[in-house]
Scaffold this active site. Structure first.
Site, short mmCIF file in Angstrom:
data_model
loop_
_atom_site.label_atom_id
_atom_site.label_comp_id
_atom_site.label_asym_id
_atom_site.label_seq_id
_atom_site.Cartn_x
_atom_site.Cartn_y
_atom_site.Cartn_z
N ASP A 225 39.77 -25.07 -56.70
CA ASP A 225 40.88 -24.75 -57.59
C ASP A 225 42.27 -24.85 -56.98
O ASP A 225 43.18 -25.39 -57.57
CB ASP A 225 40.71 -23.33 -58.13
CG ASP A 225 39.35 -23.16 -58.77
OD1 ASP A 225 38.49 -24.04 -58.64
OD2 ASP A 225 39.15 -22.12 -59.41
N GLU A 458 31.98 -15.10 -50.31
CA GLU A 458 32.41 -16.24 -51.12
C GLU A 458 32.98 -17.35 -50.22
O GLU A 458 32.72 -18.53 -50.42
CB GLU A 458 33.46 -15.76 -52.13
CG GLU A 458 33.96 -16.82 -53.10
CD GLU A 458 35.03 -16.27 -54.03
OE1 GLU A 458 35.43 -15.08 -53.87
OE2 GLU A 458 35.49 -17.02 -54.91
C1 9WN Z 1 37.91 -20.19 -61.84
C2 9WN Z 1 33.01 -19.03 -59.59
C3 9WN Z 1 34.21 -19.93 -59.42
C4 9WN Z 1 33.87 -21.23 -58.66
C5 9WN Z 1 35.12 -22.02 -58.29
C6 9WN Z 1 36.08 -21.09 -57.54
C7 9WN Z 1 36.42 -19.88 -58.40
C8 9WN Z 1 37.41 -19.37 -60.65
C9 9WN Z 1 38.47 -18.37 -60.29
O1 9WN Z 1 35.22 -19.18 -58.72
O2 9WN Z 1 37.08 -20.31 -59.58
O3 9WN Z 1 36.91 -21.01 -62.31
O4 9WN Z 1 38.65 -17.42 -61.06
O5 9WN Z 1 39.14 -18.53 -59.26
O6 9WN Z 1 37.24 -21.77 -57.15
O7 9WN Z 1 34.76 -23.12 -57.51
O8 9WN Z 1 33.03 -22.01 -59.44
O9 9WN Z 1 32.36 -18.84 -58.37
#
Ligand code: 9WN
Length: 489
Positions: A225, A458
């Site tokens: 992201d 994470e």
């Molecule tokens: C937005 C869930 C997700 C991952 C992504 C990571 C993070 C979300 C956030 O978490 O994104 O989708 O709220 O930051 O960047 O890769 O799928 O684990």
């Protein structure tokens, strides 16, 4: 007893009957810890990435989670993938989040009301901010799974309208490969046309640049992201900080704001998503009206890997593998011609609006290594980059998300420096695909060292290895199981 605990008892996976024989005591403990996290994050119908930060179902997380569940609870892996694909839209897109109607709007932002622009279903009467409150009412995102053959009623669960990298064929194949049989073949048969539709959507609706590569319409679609890969394209999106007055960020209430995107970046994320939503999530003429359109080397590499894997799946379900092989070849060629920079020896994101490639050296630029037919010179470039001081794993640390020597390398902020498990798992796969067994093994050991010392976080500090973000993270636990099971013999 919690719902999750009840289910664990029902499926009986906690005791890990599949504990690989060759594991020593310490590894057996790491295995049990990982399996317990997957149990705790199971809701009864799907697995959440994290109980604290991500209480719904995420698309690419489900693919990686499948890889781990394949070892301890394959029937749950199939259920997880089914649950995600039941929310597939009629146009083939698989939404990046499928919301759990049992979770209130307060527990995650941006939730269903943001994506649908409708009345949220939050039941929390105290939730009076722009994130929405209102009477309990299921809001279904456009599509919402309705209309898919065999799923006429839809999943009944609302979803977001953007996508994530298509790693589900890989996840499904791993589940099948680890625990084959008639029931598994039947599950593959159910998934196959859905996986094909997902690829079809990306190939036709998202080829905004016209060269055969899929464009992402939001940084969140990349899965990486907050990567510096998007900085240039993002800077061109008009900054409207007022959007943050209408909505309340939830992420920085749960983890330190030093680890998350800045407010300016977040405001832009929201306005890009609102632009796509207000255009009805239509993809026609995106080039003329959408503020963010980027060809990501990681996303397209995984799209290519999905075709390679679909060819294998096609053979099991009695379909023709040839078109998948041909498409994998096309994607590989287009990536090689369009996104590779011989000067850096790696791939770079391309801004479709300006035609410029980002100069940043980000880990998504290494992911095309997963493609078996990548030209030899490009493979050599990527292997050299992985071994270089920029990304090097010599210090016993896996590959970071960004060039260590970059002036804005940030060891804490997510996707701008820290180490991620899923990306390194894919890089290990790529190294093995191209016969770099020794480097692959170094990477495997470094990843396992991280979880043994810091836990199943994470992401991880690329200097100290300390865990960051959410603890008890599903894909870290899942891929740990896979790395433990995959000891060299
Ligand atoms: C937005 C869930 C997700 C991952 C992504 C990571 C993070 C979300 C956030 O978490 O994104 O989708 O709220 O930051 O960047 O890769 O799928 O684990």
């Amino acid at each position: 007893m919690s719902h999750a605990a009840k289910h664990v008892r029902a499926t009986g996976s906690t005791e890990s009957p599949d504990l690989p024989r060759q594991l020593g005591d310490a590894d057996a403990q790491t295995w049990r810890g990982a399996a317990a996290i997957l149990d705790a994050n199971w809701t009864g119908t799907h697995t959440v990435p994290s109980r604290t930060l991500y209480p719904h179902q995420w698309s690419w997380d489900a693919g990686f989670i499948g890889v781990g569940l394949a070892h301890v609870a394959p029937e749950r892996a199939w259920q997880d993938l089914r649950s995600l694909f039941e929310a597939q839209w009629p146009d083939g897109r698989v939404p990046h989040i499928v919301f759990d109607p049992g979770v209130t709007e307060r527990d995650y932002f941006p939730g269903p009301s943001f994506w649908t622009g409708g009345t949220p279903y939050a039941t929390d009467p105290a939730a009076q901010d722009g994130n929405g409150a209102g009477p309990r009412r299921a809001v279904r995102a456009p599509g919402g799974g309705a209309g898919w053959p065999g799923n006429e009623a839809g999943s009944g669960r609302p979803s977001s309208g953007i996508v994530q990298p298509p790693v589900h064929a890989v996840g499904a194949w791993e589940v099948y490969r680890r625990a084959p049989g008639d029931a598994a073949a039947e599950e593959l048969g159910w998934l196959y046309p859905r996986l094909v539709a997902q690829q079809e959507y990306l190939t036709t609706c998202r080829d905004v640049g016209g060269a055969g590569l899929a464009a992402i319409v939001h940084p969140w679609e990349s899965g990486l992201d907050n990567s510096p890969a998007w900085d240039e394209a993002l800077a061109a999106v008009p900054l409207a900080v007022e959007v943050l007055h209408r909505y309340t960020r939830r992420d920085i209430q749960v983890v330190s704001s030093d680890h998350r995107p800045t407010d300016d970046d977040y405001a832009r994320y929201l306005s890009i998503a609102l632009s796509y939503r207000d255009g009805g999530y239509r993809d026609a003429e995106l080039g003329a009206r959408h503020p963010f359109l980027v060809e990501c080397p990681g996303f397209n590499a995984l799209r290519g890997l999905a075709e390679v894997t679909l060819a294998r799946i096609a053979e099991v379900v009695g379909a023709d593998p040839a078109p998948h092989r041909a498409r994998a070849r096309d994607i590989t060629r287009q990536l090689a011609e369009r996104l590779f920079d011989p000067a850096t020896g790696m791939f770079h994101a391309l801004d479709v609006r300006t035609g410029r490639r980002s100069a940043a050296r980000c880990v998504n630029g290494l992911l095309p290594l997963v493609l078996p037919e990548l030209p030899v010179a490009q493979v050599a470039g990527l292997v050299a980059a992985i071994g270089s001081a920029r990304f090097g794993i010599d210090a016993g640390m896996p590959v970071p998300s960004y060039d260590r020597s970059a002036a804005d390398f940030d060891p804490l902020r997510y996707w701008r420096g820290p180490v991620w498990f899923n990306i390194n798992w894919l890089l290990r796969l790529g190294l093995r695909t191209h016969g770099r067994e020794q480097l692959a093994e170094t990477l495997r050991s470094a990843l396992l060292h991280l979880v043994r010392h810091s836990g199943y976080y994470e992401y991880f500090h690329p200097g100290t290895g300390a865990g960051i973000g959410s603890p008890a993270f599903s894909w870290t636990a899942a891929l740990t199981l896979d790395l433990l099971a995959d000891q060299p013999r």
